[in-house]
Design a protein around this motif. Structure first.
Motif, PDB file in Angstrom:
ATOM      1  N   LYS A   1       0.828  -1.208   0.000  1.00  0.00           N
ATOM      2  CA  LYS A   1       0.000   0.000   0.000  1.00  0.00           C
ATOM      3  C   LYS A   1       0.864   1.260   0.000  1.00  0.00           C
ATOM      4  O   LYS A   1       0.543   2.245  -0.665  1.00  0.00           O
ATOM      5  N   LEU A   2       1.963   1.231   0.750  1.00  0.00           N
ATOM      6  CA  LEU A   2       2.843   2.393   0.765  1.00  0.00           C
ATOM      7  C   LEU A   2       3.479   2.627  -0.599  1.00  0.00           C
ATOM      8  O   LEU A   2       3.692   3.764  -1.003  1.00  0.00           O
ATOM      9  N   ALA A   3       3.788   1.530  -1.298  1.00  0.00           N
ATOM     10  CA  ALA A   3       4.355   1.687  -2.635  1.00  0.00           C
ATOM     11  C   ALA A   3       3.348   2.365  -3.568  1.00  0.00           C
ATOM     12  O   ALA A   3       3.690   3.310  -4.295  1.00  0.00           O
ATOM     13  N   ALA A   4       2.104   1.878  -3.534  1.00  0.00           N
ATOM     14  CA  ALA A   4       1.077   2.488  -4.385  1.00  0.00           C
ATOM     15  C   ALA A   4       0.812   3.932  -3.957  1.00  0.00           C
ATOM     16  O   ALA A   4       0.678   4.836  -4.796  1.00  0.00           O
ATOM     17  N   PHE A   5       0.750   4.145  -2.645  1.00  0.00           N
ATOM     18  CA  PHE A   5       0.511   5.487  -2.142  1.00  0.00           C
ATOM     19  C   PHE A   5       1.658   6.425  -2.499  1.00  0.00           C
ATOM     20  O   PHE A   5       1.435   7.589  -2.859  1.00  0.00           O
ATOM     21  N   SER A   6       2.875   5.930  -2.424  1.00  0.00           N
ATOM     22  CA  SER A   6       4.040   6.767  -2.730  1.00  0.00           C
ATOM     23  C   SER A   6       4.031   7.194  -4.193  1.00  0.00           C
ATOM     24  O   SER A   6       4.378   8.341  -4.514  1.00  0.00           O
ATOM     25  N   LYS A   7       3.649   6.265  -5.084  1.00  0.00           N
ATOM     26  CA  LYS A   7       3.567   6.635  -6.497  1.00  0.00           C
ATOM     27  C   LYS A   7       2.520   7.736  -6.706  1.00  0.00           C
ATOM     28  O   LYS A   7       2.758   8.727  -7.410  1.00  0.00           O
TER      29      LYS A   7
ATOM     30  N   PRO B   1     -13.671  -8.405  11.813  1.00  0.00           N
ATOM     31  CA  PRO B   1     -13.014  -9.272  10.824  1.00  0.00           C
ATOM     32  C   PRO B   1     -11.645  -8.737  10.440  1.00  0.00           C
ATOM     33  O   PRO B   1     -11.321  -7.568  10.696  1.00  0.00           O
ATOM     34  N   PRO B   2     -10.800  -9.595   9.837  1.00  0.00           N
ATOM     35  CA  PRO B   2      -9.477  -9.124   9.405  1.00  0.00           C
ATOM     36  C   PRO B   2      -9.603  -7.993   8.393  1.00  0.00           C
ATOM     37  O   PRO B   2     -10.597  -7.888   7.660  1.00  0.00           O
ATOM     38  N   ARG B   3      -8.595  -7.162   8.381  1.00  0.00           N
ATOM     39  CA  ARG B   3      -8.574  -6.065   7.426  1.00  0.00           C
ATOM     40  C   ARG B   3      -8.471  -6.611   6.006  1.00  0.00           C
ATOM     41  O   ARG B   3      -7.692  -7.534   5.727  1.00  0.00           O
ATOM     42  N   ASP B   4      -9.282  -6.091   5.117  1.00  0.00           N
ATOM     43  CA  ASP B   4      -9.257  -6.528   3.730  1.00  0.00           C
ATOM     44  C   ASP B   4      -7.911  -6.163   3.117  1.00  0.00           C
ATOM     45  O   ASP B   4      -7.536  -4.990   3.091  1.00  0.00           O
ATOM     46  N   PRO B   5      -7.146  -7.174   2.635  1.00  0.00           N
ATOM     47  CA  PRO B   5      -5.832  -6.866   2.057  1.00  0.00           C
ATOM     48  C   PRO B   5      -5.903  -5.912   0.869  1.00  0.00           C
ATOM     49  O   PRO B   5      -4.942  -5.206   0.576  1.00  0.00           O
ATOM     50  N   ASP B   6      -7.057  -5.889   0.189  1.00  0.00           N
ATOM     51  CA  ASP B   6      -7.197  -5.027  -0.979  1.00  0.00           C
ATOM     52  C   ASP B   6      -7.681  -3.623  -0.631  1.00  0.00           C
ATOM     53  O   ASP B   6      -7.793  -2.774  -1.511  1.00  0.00           O
TER      54      ASP B   6
ATOM     55  N   PRO C   1      -7.527   0.036   0.210  1.00  0.00           N
ATOM     56  CA  PRO C   1      -6.436   1.010   0.056  1.00  0.00           C
ATOM     57  C   PRO C   1      -6.238   1.830   1.322  1.00  0.00           C
ATOM     58  O   PRO C   1      -7.096   1.869   2.210  1.00  0.00           O
ATOM     59  N   LEU C   2      -5.078   2.483   1.402  1.00  0.00           N
ATOM     60  CA  LEU C   2      -4.826   3.369   2.524  1.00  0.00           C
ATOM     61  C   LEU C   2      -5.789   4.564   2.502  1.00  0.00           C
ATOM     62  O   LEU C   2      -6.282   4.993   3.535  1.00  0.00           O
ATOM     63  N   LEU C   3      -6.052   5.074   1.303  1.00  0.00           N
ATOM     64  CA  LEU C   3      -6.942   6.225   1.163  1.00  0.00           C
ATOM     65  C   LEU C   3      -8.373   5.728   0.970  1.00  0.00           C
ATOM     66  O   LEU C   3      -8.874   5.616  -0.141  1.00  0.00           O
ATOM     67  N   THR C   4      -9.044   5.408   2.057  1.00  0.00           N
ATOM     68  CA  THR C   4     -10.436   5.002   1.983  1.00  0.00           C
ATOM     69  C   THR C   4     -11.316   6.233   1.766  1.00  0.00           C
ATOM     70  O   THR C   4     -10.862   7.385   1.874  1.00  0.00           O
TER      71      THR C   4
END
Length: 909
Positions: free
Chosen positions: A242-248, A766-771, A773-776
């Motif tokens: 997520k940080l990689a996608a967010f950083s881009k 429930p567990p956090r959905d791996p998909d 995004p950080l920016l909900t």
């Protein structure tokens, strides 16, 4: 000759193996032939893996979008003359690179652990003479001799055995040593069931034998695991992804805003240098310099909390990944269970007894069918059964600092423990009944017999025979059984076998005991496995298992409540695995439903298309190979799961490395497993995994809270600059002032969120959905709201102060302090992801108050200390200005609170 693991040597008779390998069962190889084969096949070592150099691996650590953003930020701050801030930013880059460099070297450590594991001294017959050689010099066709305590130096097809038992737990996961013999087996026999083969890296526990080397180095089973460890790729954690996608995204947004700022300034005819400086200021303001440090520190605090829970994190991002776990693939032996065989049930003809206490600690009570403590004087058959288990025994219990361990076979140790619970001390029994002869257990004989002296005169009338062994063998050897009153009666074979079947169906390992009283005629020939002494009397059955840990069932239930599936993957037998699974709550309590228990044979016959569905349905996987463990983990990950895998043996290493979080055992785990894992359980307890997941969720929550706090404030700093350029007005905040805000508030305000305690109910969601995004959506809404409040508030105050006659430095100082005050107020709204600010306990995180206090001191210093005024372009403020700042901060806090309440109501509907 076919010295390869692909050849089914286990399916060949001994003479066929000797012919195939061109080996001599007595003389072994000649030195010349061994030298020729060493040249042909190479040394008996695992191949070294070709790796990139340390410099390349170090440089590779900066190949990440977020690192690029940090480097740009460092260059910009250096260009602005802020060398201290630039040094801090580049320091973060260096630390992150070093951490990545160290973690990448873990795979090399795990592989080297495998390479060194097989190095040992081997006793080999060459030219008809036994000699000791380094295991590196073994070649296919060598004749290797084995005895108790030896480490098996290569894969051997056994040709002779004498009571040979090999501890294969590190390779197969089976909880008890495997009995070995030389008989040929069906070609389809799985690795864990090949009783005629001894594998490299395993340990001989009892007996001895000889075998022909059929595979060395990379062609051994251990070599196959070495290949799997090297091929298994570690996955990026949800946070790093997520940080990689967010950083881009952040890089694109920052560059776009800076470009727009520069273009607008030029179109308005402003000075190019000033406009470029403003664009740089925007970039500096928008870059969250504190984010990498916050990630590292927040995870480090989570790691410290996990360490207090007996979970040692070896790879920092794993602390966050634990919060995303959706499936735990757990080993049975030593994780869900005690890894200590324990007698649970005793059967004597006509009576059934239960035994309390677990493990090798000799504390517990034997209770009769009425639930009362059983007195041995009132139950003669029970007394004789326990006596046989204690006296006909070669194991020993050892106490060290109130911790009990064993020497010898775990099954025999369990018999000693249950005897001690009844008051039969092994040393005292040995003194009262001196052993004068022993017939050891063998796979052909299926029983152990000891003869004990009863009197000083000696002779047949003065000796006692005690026997223990498999139920089928002893029932066949006995003609009578001992009743409740101690009297001898004809043997009821159906009752004995029925009781054994009933106990075995519960996953218990059942042994029978018998006695031949003094005075009976003895015609027993120990040299004949099929021979049996006359006059044996069956005294009872002792049923044992490796019991579940005390907290295992509760931990499994907690995982299920938290939405985390638990699957058992073990090398042990299906019946044993099913019994334990049922006891800890992995099954429905009414026996396994079809498809919930699968064996390695089932998986081997399953197509790739059928595997994902079968894996999703099953809860227990028994008798699986290392390749299958890896395949199961990959199948779960392909289905979108975030997988934690536990293990302690060499066979677990590939799956541990492939799993999102590999969990090794601290007490019983091999060094190979620990090096391949991300986390080590100090106490080997499954309940610790559940506690670590809870801490992991808390760590990720705190990271999310920091991101909720830092993104709006950083973006607002950049937008203030953009608005100034668009309006053609003076900058309300200077670049150096923005750096001050970023570097101080990130440390003194934002990082205090890392100390937030876990929220109530964290393990009921429930567990956090791996998909996810950080920016909900909720975060984007709050980001825009807070940005608007900060930009509008700072411009309002800057304009007000200028209109009231204040100088440019005073107006900018007012805007700077307004930014910090609003950030401090907003910090309280970020302390919980689910509760409004007024429902969060005010003093539950005192570090928040400490941070605000220190930030306040810093703001007073930058406002009133002349040296700082000169450095940052600030000026002292009057009391009336501080009142306006606090009022504006309070209004902003109220608006955020109203928005949070509206979001909560919307979420409920």
């Amino acid at each position: 000759m076919a010295p390869s693991s692909s050849t089914a040597h286990h399916a060949l008779a001994v003479h066929e193996v000797l012919t195939l390998m061109e080996a001599d069962p007595d003389q072994g190889l000649s030195d010349q032939e061994a030298a020729d084969r060493l040249h042909t096949f190479g040394p008996n070592t695992l191949p070294a893996r070709t790796t990139t150099g340390p410099l390349v691996r170090l440089v590779r650590q900066v190949h990440h979008p977020l690192i690029y953003v940090l480097i740009v930020a460092g260059v910009i701050t250096a260009a602005l003359g802020e060398h201290v801030d630039s040094g801090v930013i580049f320091g973060v880059v260096v630390v992150n690179a070093l951490i990545g460099f160290v973690q990448e070297a873990k795979a090399e450590t795990a592989l080297e652990g495998l390479r060194t594991m097989v190095r040992t001294q081997a006793r080999v017959v060459r030219d008809g003479r036994p000699r000791s050689l380094s295991s590196d010099d073994l070649v296919p066709g060598d004749l290797v001799l084995l005895e108790a305590g030896d480490k098996v130096p290569a894969d051997l097809r056994l040709i002779r055995t004498t009571d040979l038992r090999v501890d294969e737990s590190a390779l197969s996961g089976e909880s008890v040593p495997a009995a070995k013999d030389g008989a040929a087996l069906p070609e389809a026999t799985t690795v864990v069931d090949r009783s005629n083969t001894a594998y490299s890296g395993t340990l001989v526990t009892t007996g001895g034998g000889a075998g022909i080397v059929v595979a060395t180095g990379a062609t051994t089973e251990l070599g196959q695991i070495h290949r799997l460890v090297g091929a298994a790729q570690t996955l990026a954690t949800p946070l790093t992804q997520k940080l990689a996608a967010f950083s881009k995204l952040l890089t694109v947004v920052i560059l776009a805003l800076a470009a727009v700022t520069f273009a607008v300034g030029l179109m308005r005819g402003q000075d190019a240098t000033q406009t470029f400086t403003a664009a740089i200021a925007l970039a500096v303001g928008a870059i969250p310099e504190g984010l990498p440090a916050a990630v590292t520190i927040t995870l480090a605090i989570g790691v410290a909390r996990m360490a207090r829970q007996q979970a040692v994190i070896r790879r920092l991002p794993a602390a966050e990944t634990l919060g995303s776990i959706t499936v735990i693939c757990t080993d049975k032996t030593g994780t869900l269970t005690e890894n200590q065989m324990t007698v649970r049930t005793l059967w004597t003809p006509g009576e059934l007894f239960q035994v309390s206490g677990t493990g090798y600690t000799p504390r517990g009570v034997i209770t009769d069918p009425h639930g009362e403590a059983a007195a041995l004087a009132e139950h003669p058959a029970l007394r004789w059964s326990l006596l046989a288990g204690v006296a006909c025994n070669d194991a020993a219990l050892v106490e060290d600092d109130d911790r009990w361990s064993i020497v010898g076979d775990p099954t025999e140790a369990a018999l000693l423990v249950v005897g001690a619970k009844a008051g039969l001390d092994a040393a005292e029994v040995a003194g009262l009944l001196p052993r004068v002869a022993t017939t050891p257990f063998t796979s052909e004989r299926q029983h152990m017999l000891t003869r004990h002296l009863l009197g000083a005169a000696g002779g047949p009338d003065a000796t006692l025979l005690l026997v223990k062994g498999s139920v089928e063998r002893l029932v066949a050897m006995c003609a009578a059984q001992m009743g409740r009153d101690g009297a001898t009666r004809p043997l009821d074979r159906e009752a004995a076998l029925g009781a054994a079947d009933h106990l075995a169906a519960q996953g218990l390992r059942v042994l029978a005991t018998a006695v031949r009283p003094p005075g009976a005629t003895h015609t027993y020939d120990a040299a004949r496995p099929d021979d049996a002494p006359d006059g044996l009397v069956l005294t009872g059955l002792q049923a044992m298992l490796d019991p579940p840990r005390a907290g295992a069932a509760a931990a499994v239930a907690a995982c299920h409540t938290a939405g985390v599936e638990v699957k058992m993957i073990t090398g042990d037998h299906a019946a044993t695995a099913t019994a334990i699974a049922d006891q800890v709550g992995l099954l429905d309590g009414h026996g396994p439903a079809p498809g919930t228990v699968l064996t390695g044979t089932d998986l081997a016959s399953m197509s790739a298309a059928d595997l994902p569905g079968a894996v999703a349905r099953a809860s227990v996987f028994a008798r699986v190979s290392p390749e299958q463990k890896l395949r199961l983990v990959e199948a779960l990950q392909a289905g979108g799961h975030v997988v934690a895998m536990t293990g302690d043996g060499v066979n677990d290493a590939p799956a541990l490395r492939r799993a999102n979080v590999g969990v090794a055992m601290g007490r019983t785990g091999t060094e190979v497993a620990k090096d391949a894992a991300d986390m080590v359980l100090v106490d080997d307890d499954f309940a610790t995994i559940e506690a670590a997941i809870e801490e992991g969720r808390g760590a990720f929550d705190n990271l999310t809270k920091f991101i909720n706090w830092t993104l709006p404030t950083n973006l607002a700093e950049g937008l203030v600059i953009l608005v100034a350029i668009v309006l053609g007005a003076a900058l309300p905040i200077l670049p150096t002032q923005i750096l001050w805000i970023n570097m101080t508030t990130a440390v003194l305000l934002g990082l205090m969120l890392a100390f937030e305690p876990k929220e109530d109910g964290i393990m009921t969601r429930p567990p956090r959905d791996p998909d996810q995004p950080l920016l909900t959506r909720a975060l984007v809404e709050r980001l825009l709201l807070v940005c608007t409040l900060l930009v509008a508030g700072s411009w309002w105050l800057f304009t007000w102060e200028r209109a009231a006659g204040a100088g440019l430095a005073e107006a900018r100082t007012a805007a700077l302090n307004l930014f910090v005050v609003v950030e401090a107020f907003y910090l309280f709204h970020c302390r919980s992801l689910t509760l409004p600010v007024w429902r969060v306990r005010f003093f539950s995180n005192p570090w928040i108050l400490v941070g605000i206090g220190l930030q306040s001191i810093g703001q007073l210093a930058i406002t009133y200390v002349p040296a700082m005024n000169a450095t940052f372009g600030t000026a002292p403020l009057g009391v009336d200005v501080w009142v306006r700042i606090l009022v504006a901060g309070s209004i902003a806090s109220l608006v955020v609170a109203l928005h949070t309440g509206w979001q909560s109501r919307r979420a409920r509907t």
